[in-house]
Design a protein around this motif. Structure first.
Motif, mmCIF file in Angstrom:
data_model
loop_
_atom_site.group_PDB
_atom_site.id
_atom_site.type_symbol
_atom_site.label_atom_id
_atom_site.label_comp_id
_atom_site.label_asym_id
_atom_site.label_seq_id
_atom_site.Cartn_x
_atom_site.Cartn_y
_atom_site.Cartn_z
ATOM 1 N N SER A 10 -20.824 36.622 -16.807
ATOM 2 C CA SER A 10 -20.399 38.013 -16.883
ATOM 3 C C SER A 10 -20.648 38.516 -18.312
ATOM 4 N N GLY A 12 -19.153 38.044 -21.240
ATOM 5 C CA GLY A 12 -19.127 37.041 -22.304
ATOM 6 C C GLY A 12 -20.320 36.095 -22.223
ATOM 7 N N ALA A 34 -20.315 31.962 -10.940
ATOM 8 C CA ALA A 34 -19.680 31.861 -9.617
ATOM 9 C C ALA A 34 -19.927 33.114 -8.787
ATOM 10 N N GLU A 35 -20.247 34.222 -9.450
ATOM 11 C CA GLU A 35 -20.529 35.451 -8.692
ATOM 12 C C GLU A 35 -22.002 35.470 -8.298
ATOM 13 N N ARG A 42 -16.959 45.643 -15.697
ATOM 14 C CA ARG A 42 -15.760 45.720 -14.855
ATOM 15 C C ARG A 42 -14.905 46.979 -15.064
ATOM 16 N N LYS A 47 -11.413 52.613 -12.293
ATOM 17 C CA LYS A 47 -11.393 54.017 -12.748
ATOM 18 C C LYS A 47 -12.337 54.825 -11.855
ATOM 19 N N ALA A 78 -18.955 25.750 -11.745
ATOM 20 C CA ALA A 78 -18.707 24.437 -12.360
ATOM 21 C C ALA A 78 -17.386 23.931 -11.789
ATOM 22 N N SER A 105 -15.843 31.423 -18.690
ATOM 23 C CA SER A 105 -15.441 31.516 -17.273
ATOM 24 C C SER A 105 -14.311 32.517 -17.026
ATOM 25 N N ARG A 125 -10.522 42.446 -9.636
ATOM 26 C CA ARG A 125 -11.281 41.818 -10.711
ATOM 27 C C ARG A 125 -12.788 41.984 -10.504
ATOM 28 N N ASP A 273 -12.452 36.511 -22.388
ATOM 29 C CA ASP A 273 -11.064 36.514 -21.926
ATOM 30 C C ASP A 273 -10.444 35.125 -21.857
ATOM 31 N N TRP A 292 -12.551 44.516 -23.609
ATOM 32 C CA TRP A 292 -13.990 44.513 -23.426
ATOM 33 C C TRP A 292 -14.751 44.143 -24.706
ATOM 34 N N TRP A 327 -9.485 50.960 -24.143
ATOM 35 C CA TRP A 327 -9.272 52.321 -23.684
ATOM 36 C C TRP A 327 -8.816 52.283 -22.238
HETATM 37 C C1 LIG Z 1 -10.688 46.295 -13.255
HETATM 38 C C2 LIG Z 1 -10.838 46.032 -14.726
HETATM 39 C C3 LIG Z 1 -10.811 47.096 -15.624
HETATM 40 C C4 LIG Z 1 -10.936 46.860 -16.991
HETATM 41 N N1 LIG Z 1 -10.899 47.918 -17.840
HETATM 42 C C5 LIG Z 1 -10.997 47.721 -19.168
HETATM 43 C C6 LIG Z 1 -10.946 48.816 -20.072
HETATM 44 O O1 LIG Z 1 -10.822 49.981 -19.661
HETATM 45 N N2 LIG Z 1 -11.043 48.567 -21.398
HETATM 46 C C7 LIG Z 1 -11.167 47.295 -21.880
HETATM 47 O O2 LIG Z 1 -11.230 47.110 -23.113
HETATM 48 N N3 LIG Z 1 -11.246 46.223 -21.052
HETATM 49 C C8 LIG Z 1 -11.153 46.411 -19.705
HETATM 50 N N4 LIG Z 1 -11.227 45.339 -18.845
HETATM 51 C C9 LIG Z 1 -11.390 43.992 -19.407
HETATM 52 C C10 LIG Z 1 -12.851 43.562 -19.553
HETATM 53 O O3 LIG Z 1 -13.611 43.929 -18.442
HETATM 54 C C11 LIG Z 1 -12.875 42.047 -19.758
HETATM 55 O O4 LIG Z 1 -12.318 41.815 -21.040
HETATM 56 C C12 LIG Z 1 -14.248 41.416 -19.665
HETATM 57 O O5 LIG Z 1 -14.824 41.618 -18.394
HETATM 58 C C13 LIG Z 1 -14.149 39.911 -19.914
HETATM 59 O O6 LIG Z 1 -15.403 39.314 -19.802
HETATM 60 P P1 LIG Z 1 -15.566 37.727 -19.699
HETATM 61 O O7 LIG Z 1 -17.040 37.505 -19.542
HETATM 62 O O8 LIG Z 1 -14.836 37.048 -20.774
HETATM 63 O O9 LIG Z 1 -14.783 37.304 -18.357
HETATM 64 P P2 LIG Z 1 -15.035 37.699 -16.853
HETATM 65 O O10 LIG Z 1 -15.506 39.109 -16.777
HETATM 66 O O11 LIG Z 1 -13.790 37.305 -16.120
HETATM 67 O O12 LIG Z 1 -16.232 36.758 -16.377
HETATM 68 C C14 LIG Z 1 -16.110 35.411 -16.118
HETATM 69 C C15 LIG Z 1 -17.157 35.032 -15.107
HETATM 70 O O13 LIG Z 1 -17.138 33.604 -14.943
HETATM 71 C C16 LIG Z 1 -17.171 33.294 -13.561
HETATM 72 N N5 LIG Z 1 -16.570 31.960 -13.380
HETATM 73 C C17 LIG Z 1 -15.265 31.642 -13.378
HETATM 74 N N6 LIG Z 1 -15.096 30.308 -13.201
HETATM 75 C C18 LIG Z 1 -16.348 29.798 -13.103
HETATM 76 C C19 LIG Z 1 -16.839 28.477 -12.905
HETATM 77 N N7 LIG Z 1 -16.016 27.437 -12.802
HETATM 78 N N8 LIG Z 1 -18.177 28.298 -12.828
HETATM 79 C C20 LIG Z 1 -19.030 29.372 -12.947
HETATM 80 N N9 LIG Z 1 -18.623 30.639 -13.139
HETATM 81 C C21 LIG Z 1 -17.280 30.832 -13.219
HETATM 82 C C22 LIG Z 1 -16.380 34.406 -12.924
HETATM 83 O O14 LIG Z 1 -16.671 34.514 -11.544
HETATM 84 C C23 LIG Z 1 -16.895 35.620 -13.718
HETATM 85 O O15 LIG Z 1 -18.081 36.113 -13.186
HETATM 86 C C24 LIG Z 1 -11.099 45.542 -17.475
HETATM 87 C C25 LIG Z 1 -11.124 44.472 -16.563
HETATM 88 C C26 LIG Z 1 -10.998 44.701 -15.207
HETATM 89 C C27 LIG Z 1 -11.028 43.542 -14.236
#
Ligand SMILES: Cc1cc2nc3c(=O)[nH]c(=O)nc-3n(C[C@H](O)[C@H](O)[C@H](O)COP(=O)(O)OP(=O)(O)OC[C@H]3O[C@@H](n4cnc5c(N)ncnc54)[C@H](O)[C@@H]3O)c2cc1C
Length: 395
Positions: A10, A12, A34-35, A42, A47, A78, A105, A125, A273, A292, A327
């Motif tokens: 995703s 990160g 995993a997706e 996201r 919104k 994984a 993840s 999510r 996250d 984000w 935001w």
């Molecule tokens: C509905 C929603 C609205 C949001 N609105 C805001 C906002 O307005 N402002 C703001 O600042 N932030 C917002 N956020 C937060 C922001 O989107 C997140 O901080 C960001 O998406 C985090 O990214 P990430 O890559 O760390 O984690 P994630 O987006 O959670 O991605 C992790 C990925 O890893 C995958 N995964 C998990 N386990 C495994 C595994 N074992 N093997 C392989 N893949 C795996 C998951 O399926 C996922 O695709 C919002 C989040 C959501 C859900």
């Protein structure tokens, strides 16, 4: 050729891949997701994405540099890892060996433990989550939202625009209290009540009514609320089970040092996250931050740390002190913030406030730890920049 495996495709994971290239890593990248879809954004899911007929392709996040030798494994998770022998096992039984590992993840919605799986009960999510909820938000539907954080409030606003009746149940006295405190939470509560949202505050949900489809929500005080649709928005659980058995500290995320290096694991970093790291802008306490801009900032640092380690270079000496920013869009207002307002012990409304566009400074002792504004962009940007420049640090 060296290989870096990135678990999580995703925001990160994508930004870590880019940053590894920018930091000079020329080996192979394998990104396990995993997706089933390419990385997407996201924030719109809770919104405008709930109101408009958007396609997932419109939310797609693209790489800002050529990722070169990079393979994406979509729809694969994984399931276990061996950080000493340097491999990750996937859910199809295959094994990926690595020289470096990026943990990206993320998190998943925390569930109400006592609740049974029922049609009409949703979390938010993924793209699929948003599509499922959207289909149920028909005009006249009675929506009960369990949890009064950002996602709950944003979806309440959308649901009112879609003609649903909305009740928000929360053990907190005001919405958003845990992230921005009571003063701002109270403004948000009034904004929702003015649009017809009902709050059941100070009481938690304990379970759901219904056989196959939800018909109501049971509250801790014994009362029952009728519901056609329920949204559970009660926080998150880090996706760390696949790292168990390696002796890591996995209590609320993956514990890292300030370079995003996972403690007690060579050549392993974490981003986004799921990462719990100290930010010396505030103090030395490791925290997860679900905003984000944090996957973006941590990916930069983690990639430099990992690329340096793989090349045998010295670690980056500069202190890593990213300024969190977030935001929220609800109805016609946009709430924006910098810092970590929840660390404050005092909230001060600033002179720059105008009419319905107030700006607040969040203080911990004499140190400013956050600023929150409703609209009022120029003031927010100026105050945010000042906060960014400040050496807001306690020892
Ligand atoms: C509905 C929603 C609205 C949001 N609105 C805001 C906002 O307005 N402002 C703001 O600042 N932030 C917002 N956020 C937060 C922001 O989107 C997140 O901080 C960001 O998406 C985090 O990214 P990430 O890559 O760390 O984690 P994630 O987006 O959670 O991605 C992790 C990925 O890893 C995958 N995964 C998990 N386990 C495994 C595994 N074992 N093997 C392989 N893949 C795996 C998951 O399926 C996922 O695709 C919002 C989040 C959501 C859900």
């Amino acid at each position: 050729m060296q290989r870096v495996v990135i678990v999580g495709g995703s925001l990160g994971g994508l930004r870590a891949a880019e940053q590894l290239r920018m930091a000079g890593f020329e080996g192979e990248l394998a990104i396990v997701s995993a997706e089933t879809h390419r990385p997407y954004n996201r924030p719109p899911l809770s919104k405008e994405g709930l109101l408009a007929t958007a396609s997932i392709d419109e939310l797609e996040l693209t790489a800002r540099v050529d990722l070169g030798e990079a393979s994406w494994l979509f729809g694969r998770a994984a399931v276990t890892s061996d950080l000493v022998n340097r491999s990750v096992e996937l859910d199809d039984g295959s094994r990926l060996e690595f020289d470096g590992l990026v943990i990206a993840s993320g998190i998943r919605p925390r569930r109400l433990s006592a609740a049974r799986p029922l049609a009409g009960v949703h979390v938010m999510r993924t793209w699929q989550d948003s599509q499922g909820l959207k289909a149920d938000l028909r005009p006249g539907a009675r929506l009960v939202i369990v949890g009064a954080g950002f996602i709950g409030c944003e979806i309440a606003a959308c649901a009112r625009e879609l003609g649903c009746s909305v009740t928000i149940v929360s053990s907190d006295p005001v919405p958003l209290r845990r992230s921005v405190g009571r003063v701002v939470g109270e403004i948000v509560r009034v904004a929702h009540e003015d649009r017809g949202v009902v709050f059941r505050s100070g009481v938690g949900a304990t379970g759901y009514l219904g056989d196959e489809t939800v018909t109501g929500v049971e509250l801790a005080d014994g009362s029952r609320l009728p519901a056609d649709v329920v949204l559970e928005a009660i926080g998150s659980t880090p996706n760390v089970e696949w790292l168990e058995g390696n002796g890591l500290d996995l209590s609320d995320g993956v514990l890292c040092d300030q370079d995003m290096r996972v403690l007690d694991a060579e050549g392993v970093v974490a981003v986004g996250d799921v990462a719990k790291f100290p930010n010396r802008r505030f103090d030395d306490i490791p925290r997860r931050v679900e905003h984000w801009n944090i996957p973006v900032e941590t990916a930069k640092r983690a990639a430099r740390t990992l690329a340096g380690a793989l090349a045998g270079d010295e670690a980056d000496q500069a202190e890593f002190r990213p300024l969190p920013a977030f935001w929220s869009k609800q109805y016609d207002f946009r709430l924006q913030a910098y810092g970590l307002p929840h660390l404050a012990d005092r909230v001060v409304e600033l002179d720059e406030s105008i009419a319905d566009r107030p700006v607040f400074s969040y203080m911990r002792g004499e140190m400013e730890v956050g600023v929150v504004a409703f609209g009022n962009g120029p003031t927010l940007i100026r105050r945010g920049a000042a906060l960014g420049r400040s050496v807001a640090r306690t020892v």
